[in-house]
Design an enzyme around this catalytic site. Structure first.
Site, PDB file in Angstrom:
ATOM      1  N   THR A 412       0.798  -1.224   0.000  1.00 28.24           N
ATOM      2  CA  THR A 412       0.000   0.000   0.000  1.00 28.24           C
ATOM      3  C   THR A 412       0.831   1.273   0.000  1.00 28.24           C
ATOM      4  OG1 THR A 412      -0.199  -0.396   2.383  1.00 28.24           O
ATOM      5  CG2 THR A 412      -2.101  -0.935   1.017  1.00 28.24           C
ATOM      6  N   GLU A 413       2.109   1.161   0.339  1.00 29.36           N
ATOM      7  CA  GLU A 413       3.015   2.316   0.274  1.00 29.36           C
ATOM      8  C   GLU A 413       4.429   1.818   0.048  1.00 29.36           C
ATOM      9  OE1 GLU A 413       2.920   4.821   3.728  1.00 29.36           O
ATOM     10  OE2 GLU A 413       0.885   5.527   3.381  1.00 29.36           O
ATOM     11  N   ASN A 414       5.076   2.327  -0.984  1.00 29.96           N
ATOM     12  CA  ASN A 414       6.496   2.084  -1.193  1.00 29.96           C
ATOM     13  C   ASN A 414       7.013   3.163  -2.124  1.00 29.96           C
ATOM     14  OD1 ASN A 414       8.630   0.268  -3.215  1.00 29.96           O
ATOM     15  ND2 ASN A 414       9.019   0.383  -1.024  1.00 29.96           N
TER      16      ASN A 414
END
Length: 550
Positions: A412-414
């Site tokens: 979901t976040e990188n």
């Protein structure tokens, strides 16, 4: 009723399968293999992310209530250069333009959050529902679907209604569990027929530690040794209640899924042959990821957290552990409340034991008895905390696989930020970061990790919390000094677009050309940005904001 019973049987069966599939993570095996040329499974989903407070702006427009971040940013000295998210990217007014950017990139999904105070200004469903706020999200979701982009919605990305903080103390108070459930239920009711992927919280570690332990984030409370644990306890309960609400009331009608997005750095033993280093590294992960994941998947806090916090509490003369306790009924209620796991990941630390005597005072950080180290050889793009360590991503994904029964995972976040003296849209370090980290994720898929999608953080440069506008994570550069907030594509837009169109890294010859071609295409964007800056400087007496050149 029969359908609900079948669904419940399915979830019990899935849980049994997950538990039986658990194995031990091999800390002594750290393969740092060469670049892997291959593609992701058919149907793998590619996206980009944002959050409401960081991008929407319009902080007091169309009936929106004040959030804890609206209040926090007004306290001098809390945010670098006293920046606020009052206007930010003006996403509230420019979402149609942004969806056009997503469509051009051929994104499969867009991960965003719904602002609780935008649709419930006081935080309470019983007091007032702001229909203008509802309409904004309806329009956003409809346009995404019209462009064949799947909405992935986070219910809470840190912007608690300020009135709930003032009246109840925010996440220190168990009443938030019911109020959050009311908010979530309203979202399911209004948007659930079109939204099929829900996440309750984004990065609850940061909410708890930085909001209630260190005070670096809103609401800025410094309740050392207790505040973070208490907030986390209520957040976990709130997540479970929302999952059960969806399961009982909406799942059979809407056919969606509810998960949670947990962000964690990887912790690698300084010496993988040293058992004490291995234990410290596992302790680091359990106090980070496991703090939330273990109750949600297994029903209770990690044993190492209970042991360490309990012992420290006893040494401090307390009658009970500072870590709250789940009752047997709560353990049963919480266990298995995750249809998929959202995972945010950015960087890695080396870990070794370090004893913190109880006389130093209560603290989440001293409870862990460990030290975090970095390798000076690791690439450092600018943010003091973010080093590029791609192999840690594969390690983290495999840890999730072994610890939690190989759940369905959506990254979901990188992504990676920069702090530069002058703006250059040819962000070669970001392209390298995406290339290396996504390739490690591909290796993890080869290892058998059940990763279904990847979300680049972030679509746009935005308000980066206590760092204000000084750190830029965006694929698109936003000119915050211009009232129109124009977007300019960085080279990483073209690079990421090629990864999406190829669904991975098909062969060496093709991949090696991507970066060169992306840099060539960003030259015209650099010229447009430079021209816009010259024009703006000529038209304005005021100089460019200092924070734009940090």
């Amino acid at each position: 009723m029969l359908q609900r019973c079948i669904l419940r049987t399915y979830h019990v069966l899935a849980l049994v399968l997950c538990v039986s599939a658990r194995e031990d993570f091999d800390w002594t095996k750290n393969e740092k293999t060469s670049f892997y040329y291959s593609t992701f499974p058919t149907g793998f989903s590619w996206g980009a992310g944002s959050s409401a407070y960081q991008t929407e702006g319009a902080w007091n427009i169309d009936g929106k209530g004040m959030s804890i971040w609206d209040a926090f940013t007004r306290k001098k000295g809390k945010i670098l250069l006293n920046d606020t998210g009052d206007t930010s990217c003006d996403g509230y007014n420019k979402f149609k333009d942004d969806i056009t950017l997503m469509k051009d990139m051929k994104l499969n999904h867009y991960r965003f959050s719904i602002s609780w105070p935008r649709i419930l200004p006081s935080g309470l469903k019983s007091e007032h529902i702001n229909e203008k706020g509802i309409k904004y999200y309806e329009d956003l979701i409809n346009m995404l679907l019209d462009n064949k982009i799947t909405p992935i919605v986070i219910l809470y990305h840190w912007d608690l209604p300020q009135l709930l903080q003032e009246k109840y103390g925010g996440w220190q108070n168990v009443t938030m569990v019911n109020y959050f459930n009311d908010f979530a239920n309203l979202c399911f009711e209004r948007f659930g027929h079109k939204v099929k992927y829900w996440m309750t919280f984004n990065n609850p570690w940061s909410i708890a530690v930085e909001g209630y332990e260190t005070g670096e984030h809103a609401p800025g409370m410094k309740l050392k040794g207790t505040g973070a644990y208490k907030a986390a306890h209520h957040i976990i309960k709130a997540h479970a209640k929302v999952w059960h609400t969806y399961d009982m009331q909406w799942r059979s009608k809407q056919k969606g899924m509810v998960g949670i997005s947990l962000t964690a750095d990887w912790g690698e033993p300084v010496d993988i042959t040293n058992q004490r280093d291995i234990e410290a590294a596992e302790r680091y992960i359990q106090f980070y990821l496991g703090w939330f994941a273990t109750p949600i998947f297994n029903g209770d806090y990690p044993q190492v957290m209970k042991d360490y916090i309990g012992r420290k509490s006893g040494q401090q003369g307390l009658g009970a552990s500072r870590l709250p306790v789940f009752s047997p009924q709560e353990k049963s209620y919480i266990k298995g409340t995750c249809d998929f796991l959202g995972l945010g990941h950015f960087t890695t630390r080396y870990i070794t034991p370090k004893n913190y005597p109880s006389g130093l005072g209560d603290s989440y950080f001293t409870d862990r008895d460990l030290a975090e180290l970095v390798d000076p050889k690791w690439p450092d793009p600018g943010s003091e905390w973010l080093y590029s360590v791609p192999w840690g991503f594969r390690r983290m994904l495999n840890f999730v696989k072994t610890q939690y029964g190989n759940p369905m995972v959506y990254v979901t976040e990188n992504g990676v930020s920069e702090k530069m003296v002058c703006t250059d849209l040819c962000d070669d370090w970001r392209m390298q970061y995406f290339k290396d980290y996504i390739n490690e994720m591909l290796k993890a898929v080869k290892d058998g990790v059940n990763v279904k999608g990847y979300t680049a953080w972030s679509l746009l440069d935005n308000f980066e919390w206590d760092e204000g506008f000084s750190e830029r994570f965006g694929l698109y550069y936003v000119d915050f000094s211009n009232k129109n907030k124009p977007r300019y594509p960085k080279a990483s837009v073209q690079f990421y677009k090629r990864i999406i169109s190829s669904n991975g890294f098909p062969n060496q010859r093709e991949v090696e050309s991507w970066k060169r071609k992306a840099v060539e295409t960003c030259a015209s964007s650099n010229q447009l940005l430079a021209a816009a800056r010259r024009k703006s400087q000529g038209n304005q007496e005021k100089a460019w904001p200092v924070h734009d050149e940090v």
